[in-house]
Scaffold this active site. Structure first.
Site, mmCIF file in Angstrom:
data_model
loop_
_atom_site.group_PDB
_atom_site.id
_atom_site.type_symbol
_atom_site.label_atom_id
_atom_site.label_comp_id
_atom_site.label_asym_id
_atom_site.label_seq_id
_atom_site.Cartn_x
_atom_site.Cartn_y
_atom_site.Cartn_z
ATOM 1 N N ASN A 1 -0.713 1.875 5.936
ATOM 2 C CA ASN A 1 -0.007 0.884 5.232
ATOM 3 C C ASN A 1 0.759 -0.208 6.369
ATOM 4 O OD1 ASN A 1 1.734 -0.505 3.539
ATOM 5 N ND2 ASN A 1 3.508 0.816 3.821
ATOM 6 N N GLY A 2 0.631 -1.465 5.890
ATOM 7 C CA GLY A 2 1.029 -2.585 7.075
ATOM 8 C C GLY A 2 -0.245 -3.451 7.605
ATOM 9 N N TRP B 1 -3.064 -2.443 -1.389
ATOM 10 C CA TRP B 1 -2.849 -3.819 -1.779
ATOM 11 C C TRP B 1 -3.343 -4.849 -0.603
ATOM 12 C CZ3 TRP B 1 0.256 -7.824 0.333
ATOM 13 C CH2 TRP B 1 0.332 -9.014 -0.658
ATOM 14 N N CYS C 1 0.917 -1.083 0.139
ATOM 15 C CA CYS C 1 -0.018 0.080 0.141
ATOM 16 C C CYS C 1 0.890 1.361 0.064
ATOM 17 C CB CYS C 1 -0.826 -0.024 1.292
ATOM 18 S SG CYS C 1 -1.938 -1.239 1.548
ATOM 19 N N GLU D 1 14.970 -17.745 -11.805
ATOM 20 C CA GLU D 1 14.448 -16.321 -11.924
ATOM 21 C C GLU D 1 13.808 -16.399 -13.227
ATOM 22 O OE1 GLU D 1 14.258 -13.765 -10.236
ATOM 23 O OE2 GLU D 1 14.256 -12.144 -11.760
ATOM 24 N N LYS E 1 9.797 -14.899 -13.304
ATOM 25 C CA LYS E 1 9.560 -13.711 -14.111
ATOM 26 C C LYS E 1 8.402 -14.178 -15.101
ATOM 27 C CE LYS E 1 11.035 -10.943 -13.022
ATOM 28 N NZ LYS E 1 12.164 -10.843 -11.960
ATOM 29 N N LYS F 1 5.081 -3.940 -5.797
ATOM 30 C CA LYS F 1 6.420 -3.831 -5.737
ATOM 31 C C LYS F 1 7.487 -3.944 -4.750
ATOM 32 C CE LYS F 1 10.245 -2.828 -8.280
ATOM 33 N NZ LYS F 1 10.677 -3.949 -9.216
ATOM 34 N N ARG G 1 3.371 0.192 -5.531
ATOM 35 C CA ARG G 1 3.114 -0.609 -4.139
ATOM 36 C C ARG G 1 1.844 -1.273 -4.031
ATOM 37 N NH1 ARG G 1 6.778 1.468 -0.678
ATOM 38 N NH2 ARG G 1 5.345 0.646 1.307
ATOM 39 N N HIS H 1 14.313 -37.434 -11.905
ATOM 40 C CA HIS H 1 13.711 -37.911 -10.483
ATOM 41 C C HIS H 1 12.410 -37.386 -10.177
ATOM 42 C CE1 HIS H 1 17.885 -39.141 -9.535
ATOM 43 N NE2 HIS H 1 18.296 -37.929 -9.790
ATOM 44 N N GLU I 1 5.055 -14.410 -12.920
ATOM 45 C CA GLU I 1 4.796 -13.213 -12.274
ATOM 46 C C GLU I 1 3.990 -12.199 -13.350
ATOM 47 O OE1 GLU I 1 8.422 -11.103 -11.246
ATOM 48 O OE2 GLU I 1 7.400 -9.993 -9.496
HETATM 49 C C1 AGP Z 1 10.609 -10.106 -8.515
HETATM 50 O O1 AGP Z 1 10.308 -9.638 -9.792
HETATM 51 C C2 AGP Z 1 9.317 -9.424 -7.561
HETATM 52 N N1 AGP Z 1 9.141 -8.205 -7.650
HETATM 53 C C3 AGP Z 1 9.871 -9.837 -6.083
HETATM 54 O O2 AGP Z 1 10.162 -11.204 -6.219
HETATM 55 C C4 AGP Z 1 10.962 -9.226 -5.354
HETATM 56 O O3 AGP Z 1 12.182 -9.373 -5.595
HETATM 57 C C5 AGP Z 1 10.987 -9.590 -3.757
HETATM 58 O O4 AGP Z 1 9.630 -9.362 -3.461
HETATM 59 C C6 AGP Z 1 12.164 -9.012 -2.818
HETATM 60 O O5 AGP Z 1 12.062 -7.570 -3.231
HETATM 61 P P1 AGP Z 1 13.072 -6.595 -2.483
HETATM 62 O O6 AGP Z 1 14.340 -7.046 -3.365
HETATM 63 O O7 AGP Z 1 12.711 -4.987 -2.769
HETATM 64 O O8 AGP Z 1 13.587 -6.922 -1.009
#
Ligand code: AGP
Length: 608
Positions: free
Chosen positions: A99-100, A74, A2, A481, A485, A603, A27, A504, A488
């Site tokens: 936020n939180g 969020w 948020c 990774e 991606k 984010k 956010r 396996h 995501e």
């Molecule tokens: C990656 O594409 C994501 N947005 C997510 O996995 C991110 O890397 C993770 O939330 C960690 O965030 P940070 O690097 O800001 O700590």
């Protein structure tokens, strides 16, 4: 997550607040809202969906005033509905954004209900505004009511609150979630991130844990957790403001992918000389490098994947044992910390709740020291770590991390070599590694030249439901990774395996509908990986192979080949990341998803 914004000025603040929300949308973006405190009362608008929905509502029914608060959400507690959107209010005069997460909200909710409060939302936030309302009954000072309320809350929060009786101030606070004060001329602001306020100021005060702040037009008075007034320094923002501009690109993600040669260069700058790693990059106190006997790396998501690559580098170059763990696990278990262990966190934002909690725990565990590799100089992680190595990637707006990841890898390579030098790496080897690092921006540029080809390849993914990514050695974390991606931003289910694990279990999934994306390193694992590819081909699987030409791999019946530049082995994980980023981007575009703001994500993950 948020995002919150608050403003008090002599001019109308509604446009300032809404622009702030647009800048904070990374956010969270499932609903948003605004409350304006003007002569007539406290008035709110809330809307489900992106900030644009709020803008539309606002255009139809403007709200003007010189003080207000705003929020982009969020969802954590309760669905993204208008009732659950912030601001939340208690009575007609009090509105609050948060936020939180309030961990004891159920107990507080029960107590408040017993006192006659009626809840209109499913959120944990609503308890805060009712508690403040309740406190105001016994003493009418908003600051004191907020302080008394905060003492009852468990969890993480950043809040901002307006009260109709208070025409000259609003109150904000932080504990566990980020909040900055923006200092203007005859106007002051708060926000979850400086980016939200760059259109009105470049002067910022970073609040400490537990700070409560009284914001008026002419001054900002900060009280610490004990209620004592505190002076906190003002810093001037020096990030590139253009970060919020997409330029010629359709999406931030693509802009950020293309920025990688430049930002990798910025990450290397001042950290390497002609043939050496400059240990001064860790600050005046680089003596810790001599003493390191173990490394523990803790991070989340993409940053965790960068840590997994570093394990290969640190153990290979320095012979120092290295353990890598996700922060959400590390923070809740008993850890054994060998003597002289470096605690290393990785984070783009520096505000990830689990990573911060892990750091705070580590500080009690007798580590040699704490080092943060982070992209945001003013972040909590940087401020709370003993040592910092900034990645210098510039603001990353796309939710899918790209340039933050490759600059983390660059910073980790610098760190790995610096540790290795202290453990006896020869000057010749150091020089060769530094020369290789110098070539990185050019290699990444060369990898970007495959963009058009990868765009064509990605069309084949339009109807896929699943994908498997394979790698070996340091390329296995890159496969992880790549899978993250793709999941995501295109919502295709993807898994990554070390290629040797295929037989396996996961081989059972392979048929003509399953694309297998294979990252091929050019080292002594090549032949083994080719055998793994045969295992897939024999079952009719469609192989998407990313390799350099000298591997002798090329297009075949069920092999779709993409060339990756031939580079020094140590750099392969960084350079091979680029085509995977491009693939996930183009697949997402083909599927028509929201590339920069994929569903359900945010984010900066500032909640547990
Ligand atoms: C990656 O594409 C994501 N947005 C997510 O996995 C991110 O890397 C993770 O939330 C960690 O965030 P940070 O690097 O800001 O700590």
């Amino acid at each position: 997550m948020c995002g919150i914004v608050g403003a008090i000025a002599r001019r109308n603040v509604s446009k300032i607040l809404i622009e702030g929300l647009s800048r904070l949308e990374y956010r969270g973006y499932d609903s948003s809202g605004i409350a304006i405190n003007n002569e007539q009362g406290v008035f709110s608008h809330r809307a489900v969906g992106k900030v644009q929905a709020l803008k539309d509502k606002f255009a139809a029914e403007p709200l003007d005033g010189t003080m207000g608060i705003a929020h982009t959400r969020w969802a954590t507690h309760g669905k993204p509905t208008e009732n659950n959107a912030h601001p939340h209010s208690s009575g007609d005069d009090l509105a609050l954004v948060h936020n939180g997460i309030i961990e004891n909200h159920e107990t507080l909710r029960a107590q408040l209900k017993a006192q006659g409060y009626v809840f209109k939302s499913e959120t944990d936030t609503e308890v805060i505004v009712h508690l403040i309302h309740n406190e105001l009954k016994t003493q009418p000072d908003l600051l004191k009511a907020v302080q008394a309320t905060l003492a009852q809350l468990e969890g993480a929060f950043a809040i901002a609150v307006v009260n109709h009786a208070d025409k000259e101030r609003f109150v904000a606070a932080r504990k566990g979630s980020p909040l900055v004060v923006g200092v203007g001329i005859e106007e002051n602001f708060v926000a979850s991130d400086q980016l939200a306020l760059l259109h009105v100021t470049d002067q910022f005060i970073f609040l400490e844990e537990g700070d409560v702040v009284e914001v008026t037009r002419d001054e900002v008075v900060i009280y610490d957790q004990q209620g004592e007034p505190q002076a906190r320094p003002v810093s001037v923002f020096n990030h590139n403001v253009d970060a919020t501009d997409k330029g010629e690109f359709r999406h931030y993600m693509m802009k950020e992918i293309y920025e990688q040669p430049k930002v990798i260069n910025a990450c290397l700058e001042g950290r390497i000389s002609e043939n050496k790693v400059l240990t001064s990059c860790f600050g005046a106190d680089s003596d810790f490098l001599k003493e390191v006997e173990n490394v523990h790396i803790v991070a989340c998501g993409t940053s965790y994947h960068a840590g997994l690559v570093a394990k290969y580098w640190i153990e290979d170059l320095a012979g120092v044992p290295c353990a890598v763990e996700v922060a959400s696990e590390y923070r809740y278990r008993n850890v054994a910390v060998p003597k002289n262990t470096l605690f290393l966190t990785l984070s783009q934002s520096g505000e990830t709740a689990d990573t911060l909690a892990a750091l705070r725990k580590a500080k009690e565990q007798g580590y040699l020291t704490t080092l943060a590799i982070c992209n945001v100089p003013s972040s909590t992680l940087v401020r709370e770590s003993a040592l910092t190595l900034l990645t210098n990637a510039g603001a990353e707006i796309g939710v899918a991390s790209t340039k933050a990841f490759t600059t983390q890898l660059t910073a980790l390579l610098i760190t790995s070599v610096a540790i290795a030098v202290e453990k006896g790496l020869s000057a010749e080897k150091e020089s060769a590694l530094v020369q290789a690092m110098r070539s990185l921006p050019a290699y990444v540029n060369a990898a970007l030249l495959q963009d058009e080809h990868i765009q064509k390849v990605s069309d084949r993914f339009a109807n896929k439901q699943h994908a498997l990514f394979l790698g070996r050695g340091a390329m296995y974390p890159i496969a992880l990774e790549g899978a993250l991606k793709l999941k995501e931003i295109s919502y295709i289910h993807a898994e990554a395996y070390p290629a040797g694990e295929l037989k396996h279990g996961p081989l059972a999934l392979v048929d003509e509908n399953m694309p297998i994306i294979t990252m091929v390193p050019h080292n002594d694992m090549l032949d083994k990986l080719k055998s793994n590819m045969q295992e897939v081909a024999a079952r009719g699987g469609e192989l998407y192979v990313f390799a350099d030409r000298s591997t002798n791999l090329h297009n075949e019946d069920n092999i779709i080949f993409t060339e990756v530049p031939k580079v020094e082995e140590i750099l392969e994980p960084i350079v091979h990341t680029i085509p995977l980023q491009l693939l996930s981007y183009h697949v997402a575009v083909v599927k028509g998803t929201d590339v920069d703001q994929p569903r359900n994500l945010a984010k900066s993950v500032t909640v547990e």
